[in-house]
Design an enzyme around this catalytic site. Structure first.
Site, mmCIF file in Angstrom:
data_model
loop_
_atom_site.group_PDB
_atom_site.id
_atom_site.type_symbol
_atom_site.label_atom_id
_atom_site.label_comp_id
_atom_site.label_asym_id
_atom_site.label_seq_id
_atom_site.Cartn_x
_atom_site.Cartn_y
_atom_site.Cartn_z
ATOM 1 N N CYS A 91 0.827 -1.210 0.000
ATOM 2 C CA CYS A 91 0.000 0.000 0.000
ATOM 3 C C CYS A 91 0.859 1.256 0.000
ATOM 4 O O CYS A 91 0.683 2.151 -0.836
ATOM 5 C CB CYS A 91 -0.924 -0.004 1.210
ATOM 6 S SG CYS A 91 -1.814 1.536 1.426
ATOM 7 N N CYS B 18 -1.289 1.660 -3.213
ATOM 8 C CA CYS B 18 -2.299 2.711 -3.053
ATOM 9 C C CYS B 18 -1.730 4.126 -2.997
ATOM 10 O O CYS B 18 -2.212 5.017 -3.701
ATOM 11 C CB CYS B 18 -3.101 2.485 -1.774
ATOM 12 S SG CYS B 18 -3.422 0.767 -1.378
ATOM 13 N N LYS C 259 0.366 5.275 -6.088
ATOM 14 C CA LYS C 259 -0.603 5.254 -7.205
ATOM 15 C C LYS C 259 -1.494 6.477 -7.159
ATOM 16 O O LYS C 259 -1.687 7.162 -8.166
ATOM 17 C CB LYS C 259 -1.412 3.951 -7.121
ATOM 18 C CG LYS C 259 -2.502 3.720 -8.130
ATOM 19 C CD LYS C 259 -3.848 4.327 -7.822
ATOM 20 C CE LYS C 259 -4.438 4.034 -6.468
ATOM 21 N NZ LYS C 259 -4.979 2.705 -6.293
ATOM 22 N N TYR D 274 -8.513 -3.631 -11.180
ATOM 23 C CA TYR D 274 -8.181 -2.346 -10.557
ATOM 24 C C TYR D 274 -6.845 -1.816 -11.092
ATOM 25 O O TYR D 274 -6.743 -0.667 -11.509
ATOM 26 C CB TYR D 274 -7.948 -2.518 -9.054
ATOM 27 C CG TYR D 274 -9.125 -2.713 -8.150
ATOM 28 C CD1 TYR D 274 -9.568 -1.660 -7.361
ATOM 29 C CD2 TYR D 274 -9.729 -3.949 -7.996
ATOM 30 C CE1 TYR D 274 -10.597 -1.837 -6.451
ATOM 31 C CE2 TYR D 274 -10.759 -4.136 -7.087
ATOM 32 C CZ TYR D 274 -11.186 -3.075 -6.319
ATOM 33 O OH TYR D 274 -12.200 -3.253 -5.421
ATOM 34 N N GLU E 84 -6.368 1.480 -13.470
ATOM 35 C CA GLU E 84 -5.867 2.693 -12.800
ATOM 36 C C GLU E 84 -4.575 3.175 -13.462
ATOM 37 O O GLU E 84 -4.417 4.368 -13.755
ATOM 38 C CB GLU E 84 -5.625 2.418 -11.318
ATOM 39 C CG GLU E 84 -6.927 2.207 -10.542
ATOM 40 C CD GLU E 84 -6.726 1.931 -9.060
ATOM 41 O OE1 GLU E 84 -7.689 2.072 -8.305
ATOM 42 O OE2 GLU E 84 -5.602 1.556 -8.655
ATOM 43 N N HIS F 243 -26.802 21.492 -2.548
ATOM 44 C CA HIS F 243 -26.905 22.002 -3.913
ATOM 45 C C HIS F 243 -25.893 23.114 -4.163
ATOM 46 O O HIS F 243 -25.692 23.957 -3.283
ATOM 47 C CB HIS F 243 -28.323 22.548 -4.137
ATOM 48 C CG HIS F 243 -28.574 22.978 -5.535
ATOM 49 N ND1 HIS F 243 -28.678 22.081 -6.578
ATOM 50 C CD2 HIS F 243 -28.712 24.213 -6.073
ATOM 51 C CE1 HIS F 243 -28.884 22.762 -7.690
ATOM 52 N NE2 HIS F 243 -28.907 24.056 -7.412
ATOM 53 N N GLU G 32 -26.071 15.164 -4.775
ATOM 54 C CA GLU G 32 -27.466 15.464 -4.434
ATOM 55 C C GLU G 32 -28.436 14.577 -5.213
ATOM 56 O O GLU G 32 -29.564 14.338 -4.785
ATOM 57 C CB GLU G 32 -27.793 16.945 -4.644
ATOM 58 C CG GLU G 32 -27.851 17.397 -6.081
ATOM 59 C CD GLU G 32 -28.160 18.895 -6.203
ATOM 60 O OE1 GLU G 32 -29.218 19.309 -5.726
ATOM 61 O OE2 GLU G 32 -27.334 19.630 -6.778
HETATM 62 P P1 NDP Z 1 -7.736 -8.163 -10.381
HETATM 63 O O1 NDP Z 1 -8.032 -9.535 -9.910
HETATM 64 O O2 NDP Z 1 -8.583 -7.040 -9.932
HETATM 65 O O3 NDP Z 1 -7.693 -8.127 -11.968
HETATM 66 C C1 NDP Z 1 -6.952 -9.050 -12.701
HETATM 67 C C2 NDP Z 1 -7.230 -8.806 -14.158
HETATM 68 O O4 NDP Z 1 -6.368 -9.631 -14.930
HETATM 69 C C3 NDP Z 1 -8.654 -9.168 -14.557
HETATM 70 O O5 NDP Z 1 -9.092 -8.263 -15.518
HETATM 71 C C4 NDP Z 1 -8.484 -10.572 -15.135
HETATM 72 O O6 NDP Z 1 -9.435 -10.865 -16.133
HETATM 73 C C5 NDP Z 1 -7.132 -10.462 -15.785
HETATM 74 N N1 NDP Z 1 -6.477 -11.758 -15.892
HETATM 75 C C6 NDP Z 1 -6.306 -12.676 -14.915
HETATM 76 N N2 NDP Z 1 -5.652 -13.730 -15.390
HETATM 77 C C7 NDP Z 1 -5.397 -13.487 -16.691
HETATM 78 C C8 NDP Z 1 -4.772 -14.217 -17.705
HETATM 79 N N3 NDP Z 1 -4.274 -15.420 -17.488
HETATM 80 N N4 NDP Z 1 -4.698 -13.654 -18.941
HETATM 81 C C9 NDP Z 1 -5.219 -12.442 -19.170
HETATM 82 N N5 NDP Z 1 -5.841 -11.707 -18.246
HETATM 83 C C10 NDP Z 1 -5.939 -12.223 -17.010
HETATM 84 O O7 NDP Z 1 -6.222 -7.947 -9.955
HETATM 85 P P2 NDP Z 1 -5.332 -6.658 -9.861
HETATM 86 O O8 NDP Z 1 -3.967 -7.181 -10.006
HETATM 87 O O9 NDP Z 1 -5.807 -5.575 -10.752
HETATM 88 O O10 NDP Z 1 -5.564 -6.186 -8.364
HETATM 89 C C11 NDP Z 1 -5.301 -7.083 -7.295
HETATM 90 C C12 NDP Z 1 -6.080 -6.677 -6.089
HETATM 91 O O11 NDP Z 1 -5.506 -5.514 -5.538
HETATM 92 C C13 NDP Z 1 -7.514 -6.309 -6.381
HETATM 93 O O12 NDP Z 1 -8.348 -7.424 -6.311
HETATM 94 C C14 NDP Z 1 -7.827 -5.309 -5.325
HETATM 95 O O13 NDP Z 1 -8.390 -5.985 -4.244
HETATM 96 C C15 NDP Z 1 -6.498 -4.720 -4.952
HETATM 97 N N6 NDP Z 1 -6.390 -3.343 -5.449
HETATM 98 C C16 NDP Z 1 -7.272 -2.405 -5.004
HETATM 99 C C17 NDP Z 1 -7.204 -1.113 -5.458
HETATM 100 C C18 NDP Z 1 -8.190 -0.117 -4.975
HETATM 101 O O14 NDP Z 1 -8.850 -0.357 -3.981
HETATM 102 N N7 NDP Z 1 -8.363 1.015 -5.656
HETATM 103 C C19 NDP Z 1 -6.183 -0.696 -6.400
HETATM 104 C C20 NDP Z 1 -5.336 -1.767 -6.836
HETATM 105 C C21 NDP Z 1 -5.442 -3.024 -6.363
HETATM 106 P P3 NDP Z 1 -10.863 -11.526 -15.804
HETATM 107 O O15 NDP Z 1 -11.745 -10.414 -15.411
HETATM 108 O O16 NDP Z 1 -11.269 -12.137 -17.086
HETATM 109 O O17 NDP Z 1 -10.661 -12.525 -14.736
#
Ligand code: NDP
Length: 454
Positions: free
Chosen positions: A41, A46, A49, A177, A181, A435, A440
């Site tokens: 984080c 976080c 970022k 995410y 982002e 407002h 709102e």
């Molecule tokens: P996520 O699980 O959110 O996203 C992973 C992405 O990668 C999905 O779109 C998934 O597709 C894709 N993917 C997974 N496997 C493959 C593959 N073999 N080939 C191609 N695409 C693939 O993980 P992140 O790494 O983005 O984030 C990890 C965690 O970190 C999040 O779950 C969140 O909890 C936390 N986080 C929170 C943030 C916030 O609160 N703002 C910011 C950043 C991270 P598909 O949808 O098809 O499975």
């Protein structure tokens, strides 16, 4: 030999909170961290970022300023300045974390730890520490994704924070995410960005309408979303890169960022050898008290792969310390989780998605408002704000909030409180509007856009 009441392995959000609270309850605590205090984080997640998100949004503000009479020619962005300032802030926060631990009486050991027995931990220099309890708080790490030719030429989110300049052309893999982002940061700062999505929509697990609305907004910012595609290979092309998709299409790039998920950091810790059960993803399996299958070994945060968000790791760490050292037995509610995706525009959400709600509540009312934000009327920006409330018609309870637009992350925090209190739609309606604001709309949505009767 010193016997510690608690050894925490991992100095991220969950580990630091647990160590501090346990020490404040009177426990003798050591925390072992191999890298930098603050964890994902603070060091490479976080916090840096969000600073990058702020930096990127100035670009849009400058674009919009002309409509308000501003003349901003000559504005220039300097990546090294941003990186230096960001890294300085991260270092400051790291010091704050260390000071907070020391002030609470925690002994911080800068080393890597592995489990030697159920009650002992070995450091890299061979020192063995004995403990009544061990807390695994080692977090998660970017998953390398599918093995592809040239995969070593790509960076992950850790590599993103090491970039020393803005890559002009970026291919991002993933649609979660992190992928979205970082894609937005790069796009707003001026890069050409293509996001390669394996499925047919971004942000799996989020409300479907929110996903569609955000995808449109991202497309409007100039991000190319390539659905139903995988990266097949990456090759060097002079000083640049060439990405081949699985349909043989080729995309020139200067940087490939893979963000296909994260995996729990349990490799090489020696946990399974001691009887600690891990799940199929390698996460430590724990009960409601964050206790593993071995009585004196606990785990909190991303390494348990429950809800992988900093505030949840902090909650879990705090509840663990209260329960084990403070005679305050308590668990953490993992059900109502407000969260934000810091894309631009950002998305905020709390509660059930429409798809989830429909599985439990047959009489579901969907209130929805899509509108042009006031600022866009003069700036000419084509963005639209999307706000949605889900209401159980039988009880009038608000079940979910989903939004895309400026400050919707902030809205999710406040709407989360109302959901925690079990607010009804009537309570929203009875609340006077502030407002003129975007929020709102939440208290002025009179008629449902959709009434489900299953
Ligand atoms: P996520 O699980 O959110 O996203 C992973 C992405 O990668 C999905 O779109 C998934 O597709 C894709 N993917 C997974 N496997 C493959 C593959 N073999 N080939 C191609 N695409 C693939 O993980 P992140 O790494 O983005 O984030 C990890 C965690 O970190 C999040 O779950 C969140 O909890 C936390 N986080 C929170 C943030 C916030 O609160 N703002 C910011 C950043 C991270 P598909 O949808 O098809 O499975």
């Amino acid at each position: 030999m010193t016997k510690w009441d608690l050894i925490v392995i991992g100095g991220g959000s969950g580990g630091v909170r647990a160590a501090r609270i346990a020490a404040l309850h009177g426990a003798k605590v050591a925390l072992v961290e191999e890298h930098r205090l603050g964890g994902t984080c603070v060091i490479r997640g976080c916090v840096p970022k969000k600073l990058m998100v702020y930096a990127s949004r100035f670009a849009q503000e400058l674009d919009e300023a002309a409509g308000f009479g501003w003349s901003v020619q000559g504005a220039a962005f300097d990546w090294p300045t941003l990186k230096a300032n960001r890294d300085r802030e991260v270092a400051r926060l790291e010091d704050v974390y260390r000071n907070n631990l020391v002030t609470a009486g925690v002994t911080v050991l800068d080393s890597r730890a592995t489990m030697q027995s159920q009650n002992s931990v070995r450091l890299v220099d061979g020192t063995v520490l004995e403990a009544e309890n061990v807390l695994i708080a080692t977090g998660s790490t970017p998953d390398a994704g599918p093995d592809i030719e040239g995969g070593e030429l790509a960076i992950d989110s850790n590599g993103f924070f090491e970039l020393t300049s803005l890559p002009p052309r970026v291919v991002v893999q993933g649609a979660g995410y992190i992928a979205l982002e970082l894609a937005c940061v790069l796009r707003l700062l001026g890069a050409e960005v293509t996001v390669v999505v394996r499925g047919d929509q971004i942000l799996r697990g989020f409300d479907d309408e929110l996903r569609r609305h955000l995808a449109q907004e991202l497309t409007q910012t100039g991000i190319h979303l390539r659905y139903g595609r995988q990266i097949a290979s990456i090759a060097k092309n002079g000083t640049a890169l060439q990405v081949a998709l699985d349909n043989h299409e080729r995309l020139p790039a200067d940087c490939v960022l893979r963000a296909t998920g994260r995996r729990p950091n349990t490799r090489g810790l020696g946990l399974q050898e001691l009887g600690v059960n891990l799940d199929a993803a390698g996460a430590v399996s724990v009960d409601a008290y964050s206790q593993s299958s071995v009585q004196c070994i606990y785990a909190v945060g991303d390494v348990t792969n429950r809800v992988n968000l900093t505030p949840m790791a902090i909650r879990e760490g705090h509840a663990f310390a209260d329960t084990v050292f403070g005679k305050l037995v308590r668990t953490v509610d993992h059900t109502l989780v407000p969260s934000a995706v810091f894309t631009t525009p950002e998305a905020g959400t709390v509660g059930l998605t429409e798809e989830q709600a429909l599985r439990q509540f047959p009489h579901l009312d969907v209130y929805r408002s899509t509108f042009r934000p006031m600022k866009a009327t003069l700036s000419g920006h084509p963005t639209k704000v999307f706000l949605k409330l889900l209401v159980d018609r039988d009880t009038d309870r608000v079940l979910g909030f989903h939004a895309v637009g400026p400050d919707t992350g902030e809205m999710a925090q406040l709407v989360g409180i109302t959901l925690q209190l079990g607010a009804t739609k009537a309570a929203f309606d009875a609340t006077l509007a502030v407002h003129p604001t975007a929020a709102e709309e939440l208290v002025t949505m009179r008629a449902p856009a959709v009434q489900h009767n299953l």
